[in-house]
Write a protein that holds these residues in place. Structure first.
Motif, PDB file in Angstrom:
ATOM      1  N   ILE A  75      -2.144  30.777  -6.397  1.00  0.00           N
ATOM      2  CA  ILE A  75      -3.322  30.764  -5.577  1.00  0.00           C
ATOM      3  C   ILE A  75      -4.222  32.020  -5.814  1.00  0.00           C
ATOM      4  CG2 ILE A  75      -4.377  30.262  -3.537  1.00  0.00           C
ATOM      5  CD1 ILE A  75      -2.231  28.276  -3.065  1.00  0.00           C
ATOM      6  N   TYR A  76      -3.437  33.309  -5.571  1.00  0.00           N
ATOM      7  CA  TYR A  76      -4.028  34.445  -5.831  1.00  0.00           C
ATOM      8  C   TYR A  76      -4.781  34.551  -7.145  1.00  0.00           C
ATOM      9  CZ  TYR A  76      -2.022  36.731  -1.589  1.00  0.00           C
ATOM     10  OH  TYR A  76      -1.801  37.002  -0.318  1.00  0.00           O
ATOM     11  N   ALA A  99      -4.048  24.325   1.117  1.00  0.00           N
ATOM     12  CA  ALA A  99      -4.039  25.220   0.204  1.00  0.00           C
ATOM     13  C   ALA A  99      -4.325  24.712  -1.192  1.00  0.00           C
ATOM     14  CB  ALA A  99      -2.889  26.295   0.454  1.00  0.00           C
ATOM     15  N   GLU A 100      -3.973  23.604  -1.263  1.00  0.00           N
ATOM     16  CA  GLU A 100      -4.109  23.092  -2.736  1.00  0.00           C
ATOM     17  C   GLU A 100      -5.284  22.065  -2.800  1.00  0.00           C
ATOM     18  OE1 GLU A 100      -0.282  22.162  -4.445  1.00  0.00           O
ATOM     19  OE2 GLU A 100       0.230  24.235  -4.229  1.00  0.00           O
ATOM     20  N   VAL A 160      -5.519  39.623  -2.223  1.00  0.00           N
ATOM     21  CA  VAL A 160      -5.684  39.265  -3.614  1.00  0.00           C
ATOM     22  C   VAL A 160      -6.202  40.390  -4.540  1.00  0.00           C
ATOM     23  CG1 VAL A 160      -7.126  37.736  -5.035  1.00  0.00           C
ATOM     24  CG2 VAL A 160      -6.304  36.870  -2.763  1.00  0.00           C
ATOM     25  N   LEU A 161      -6.994  41.014  -4.128  1.00  0.00           N
ATOM     26  CA  LEU A 161      -7.337  42.047  -5.109  1.00  0.00           C
ATOM     27  C   LEU A 161      -6.247  43.262  -5.316  1.00  0.00           C
ATOM     28  CD1 LEU A 161     -10.764  43.052  -3.481  1.00  0.00           C
ATOM     29  CD2 LEU A 161     -10.456  41.886  -5.563  1.00  0.00           C
ATOM     30  N   GLU A 180     -12.081  30.164   0.915  1.00  0.00           N
ATOM     31  CA  GLU A 180     -11.451  31.201   1.923  1.00  0.00           C
ATOM     32  C   GLU A 180     -10.343  30.275   2.684  1.00  0.00           C
ATOM     33  OE1 GLU A 180     -15.348  32.352   0.432  1.00  0.00           O
ATOM     34  OE2 GLU A 180     -14.689  30.532   1.429  1.00  0.00           O
ATOM     35  N   LEU A 181     -10.712  29.144   3.101  1.00  0.00           N
ATOM     36  CA  LEU A 181      -9.910  28.249   4.062  1.00  0.00           C
ATOM     37  C   LEU A 181      -8.712  27.938   3.141  1.00  0.00           C
ATOM     38  CD1 LEU A 181      -9.284  26.326   6.367  1.00  0.00           C
ATOM     39  CD2 LEU A 181     -10.530  24.643   5.374  1.00  0.00           C
ATOM     40  N   ARG A 182      -8.589  27.650   1.818  1.00  0.00           N
ATOM     41  CA  ARG A 182      -7.336  27.583   1.149  1.00  0.00           C
ATOM     42  C   ARG A 182      -6.384  28.683   1.149  1.00  0.00           C
ATOM     43  NH1 ARG A 182      -9.304  25.243  -4.615  1.00  0.00           N
ATOM     44  NH2 ARG A 182      -7.046  25.142  -5.096  1.00  0.00           N
ATOM     45  N   LEU A 183      -7.206  29.915   1.065  1.00  0.00           N
ATOM     46  CA  LEU A 183      -6.418  31.128   0.981  1.00  0.00           C
ATOM     47  C   LEU A 183      -5.715  31.282   2.309  1.00  0.00           C
ATOM     48  CD1 LEU A 183      -5.689  33.716  -0.649  1.00  0.00           C
ATOM     49  CD2 LEU A 183      -7.646  34.587   0.163  1.00  0.00           C
ATOM     50  N   ALA A 184      -6.421  31.215   3.277  1.00  0.00           N
ATOM     51  CA  ALA A 184      -5.775  31.221   4.517  1.00  0.00           C
ATOM     52  C   ALA A 184      -4.441  30.570   4.857  1.00  0.00           C
ATOM     53  CB  ALA A 184      -6.959  31.190   5.714  1.00  0.00           C
TER      54      ALA A 184
END
Length: 624
Positions: free
Chosen positions: A355-356, A324-325, A383-384, A332-336
């Protein structure tokens, strides 16, 4: 080459290669290799105790680091205050921990009456990914507690074995489970209090993996050579090669690769491909995604290899946090990875919110966040909604966005994520009549997070607004189950309140009587597990209703063991059995009868607040 000659050659190579580690360490002292995982600076990692939030509520006090022990054990090793020392058998390192009873620990008598072999078997059986915040927090506190160790069988030596069974080294098993759960900070704190006399290869590897995950290559590579000489196994050979490749020491890498081939350790093509990439070979390409272990991830990070979503399938909780970091993973992968890490407790809600905040969004997307989330609900939608809520200055608009985020997350089965990131925003709002429409969502989230006092203030707003409410379900009636679940009450059962709540459930969203009956039965079961005097008439009203297929029950052995352990007050054993019985899904998909038994067992051993919060988790998961 004959087998004996091959072994002789391998031995010579190993001796020569290990000897070069001294020179490598000298070089590393002059210049650290490439940083592998850019996580939080080490100055932010406490020396002792947990830094992650087992519970997302910020109203609950954080667990401070324990004071230095003043008790002395045989051999000059300090024993935690209150720990009993066997002066004939010596100090038992399994007594060590980082949490005293007043600081989040579960008590010095944690293992009273429980055989050592049972403790070892149950620690090993505890799920490593636990989606329930309450159960996860209990697991972390148990693994880090100072406690008198369970009695050993006659003739056993303290710290004699790492194997499961009566002679198991429990502190090593506890450290291993913390690593599996992704609690890197807890692992570091626990291993830091273990005296050097009790150190072994298993603990050394856990510490090394934690440093690889936590972005400390200089620490890892500084010790790699000495660890290889002490533990001449394949893992340490691969680690030493990684360090030497990071420093572009081609001669040492060639020798090490030859040694691995001589020993027949050439069945991991991904490792050698990554090694070549780190050395600068431009044509190095992975033919398959390697297992996302700490070493493989660190190598991918050092080689600047792009990561695909397939890496998430085998990623350990701690590696999820690191992905994630990681700058070489797609947004997209980091968020998942961040959301998965948060769901299993390897990442805090605050970090997920950061992260968001870093996600790229447009003003147009924020303006239509709710519509986009309703049309396509997923990580991007979350996120939105979070960013839209955070950016609102008008309290009513902020509350509307938070309410939508909580409602959609609850329906999608990811409610813990929405609570984790939105809790600070909820706490910043002041309960008022103008925000009465938000009161049910706010109170439910605060009850879920353990903020009972704040939740009650929102519930009071809902109660005052009940007469004017045009909602299908009266807000005060909607919150009645949570008010009763959250607070110990000696008031008699109120059948009229239950009927009012159930009437609202029957009409809610036109989802049919069967679902309403299931929610009602689920709620009554939780009340009963908490010792609430549910009237027989309430149960009789549900007879004959159709139920959906429940989740699998735990084994009869676990079921009966939980019953007897809680009846006898064996707290540590009860907590471990509760974790095994509930499983990795916690309150979301556990068998409802089994989960009720877990709630009741926790209450019986003096963990009533945790039992009530688990019941609230179950109520939310059931759609109450």
């Amino acid at each position: 080459m004959t087998a004996s000659l091959a072994r002789g050659a391998a031995g010579l190579l190993l001796a020569f290669w290990a000897g070069t580690a001294v020179a490598a360490e000298t070089d590393l002292a002059q210049g650290a290799p490439i940083q592998l995982v850019p996580l939080k600076p080490s100055s932010q990692v406490p020396e002792q105790g947990l830094s992650k939030e087992g519970a997302v509520s910020k109203e609950l006090p954080s667990t401070p680091a324990p004071a230095t022990s003043a008790a002395a054990a045989p051999g000059g090793i300090a024993a935690p205050k209150g720990i009993e020392v066997d002066k004939l058998g010596g100090f038992d390192n399994d007594a060590l921990g980082t949490l005293d009873p007043g600081q989040g620990g579960l008590g010095l008598d944690l293992w009273r009456g429980t055989p050592r072999g049972t403790v070892a078997a149950l620690i090993a059986a505890t799920p490593s990914s636990i989606r329930s915040p309450v159960l996860r927090d209990l697991a972390h506190r148990l693994l880090l507690s100072n406690a008198n160790p369970p009695e050993r069988a006659k003739g056993e030596d303290a710290g004699a074995s790492n194997a499961d069974g009566p002679g198991a080294n429990l502190i090593a098993l506890r450290a291993q489970k913390l690593a599996e759960m992704g609690d890197v900070d807890g692992l570091k704190a626990l291993t830091a209090v273990i005296p050097a006399a009790f150190d072994d290869e298993a603990l050394a590897r856990l510490r090394t993996d934690a440093s690889l995950i936590d972005g400390a290559p200089a620490d890892v590579c500084r010790d790699a050579g000495s660890l290889l000489r002490k533990y001449p196994g394949v893992y340490w050979q691969k680690l030493q090669l990684f360090c030497e490749a990071s420093e572009k020491k081609s001669q040492q890498v060639d020798i090490g690769v030859s040694l691995l081939h001589e020993e027949g350790e050439d069945k991991d093509p991904a490792y050698f491909t990554l090694l070549n990439a780190i050395m600068g070979e431009k044509g190095a390409r992975l033919s398959a995604v390697p297992a996302a272990t700490p070493l493989n991830f660190a190598m991918m990070r050092a080689a600047k290899m792009p990561m695909s979503e397939d890496v998430l399938r085998s990623a350990e909780p701690a590696v999820l946090r690191a992905i994630a970091e990681s700058p070489n993973a797609s947004p997209e992968l980091r968020l998942a990875a961040a959301e998965r890490a948060t769901l299993v407790g390897a990442m805090s809600g605050d970090t997920l919110a950061e992260i968001y905040d870093k996600a790229s969004v447009t003003e147009a997307e924020l303006a239509s966040a709710l519509g986009k989330a309703q049309a396509d609900y997923g990580p991007r939608a979350r996120v939105l909604l979070y960013r839209a809520a955070k950016g609102q200055e008008v309290p009513a608009a902020k509350a509307e966005a938070i309410g939508a985020a909580l409602s959609l997350a609850r329906s999608a089965g990811v409610y813990p994520l929405a609570v984790a990131v939105n809790l600070p925003l909820i706490q910043a709002l002041t309960p008022s009549p103008e925000l009465a429409f938000f009161a049910p969502e706010a109170a439910r989230a605060l009850f879920y997070a353990g903020g009972t006092d704040a939740a009650r203030k929102w519930a009071a707003i809902a109660h005052r607004d009940a007469a004017a409410s045009t909602q299908l379900l009266d807000p005060a009636v909607e919150l009645w189950p949570y008010m009763r679940l959250a607070m110990e009450s000696s008031t008699p059962w109120d059948e009229s309140r239950f009927r009012a709540w159930r009437a609202g459930q029957d009409a809610r969203k036109n989802d049919g009587g069967n679902l309403a009956d299931e929610r009602a039965a689920r709620l009554l079961g939780l009340f009963a597990a908490l010792g609430d005097p549910v009237a027989g008439a309430s149960w009789r009203s549900l007879l004959g209703s159709t139920e959906s297929e429940p989740a699998a029950m735990p084994s009869i052995a676990v079921w009966q063991a939980l019953k007897f352990a809680s009846a006898d007050g064996r707290r540590g054993e009860t907590v471990l059995l509760a974790l095994v019985a509930a499983g990795s899904s916690g309150a979301e998909n556990a068998n409802p009868v089994a989960l009720d038994a877990v709630v009741e067992a926790l209450r019986k051993v003096g963990l009533a607040p945790e039992a009530r919060r688990l019941a609230i988790e179950a109520a939310v998961a059931a759609g109450v």
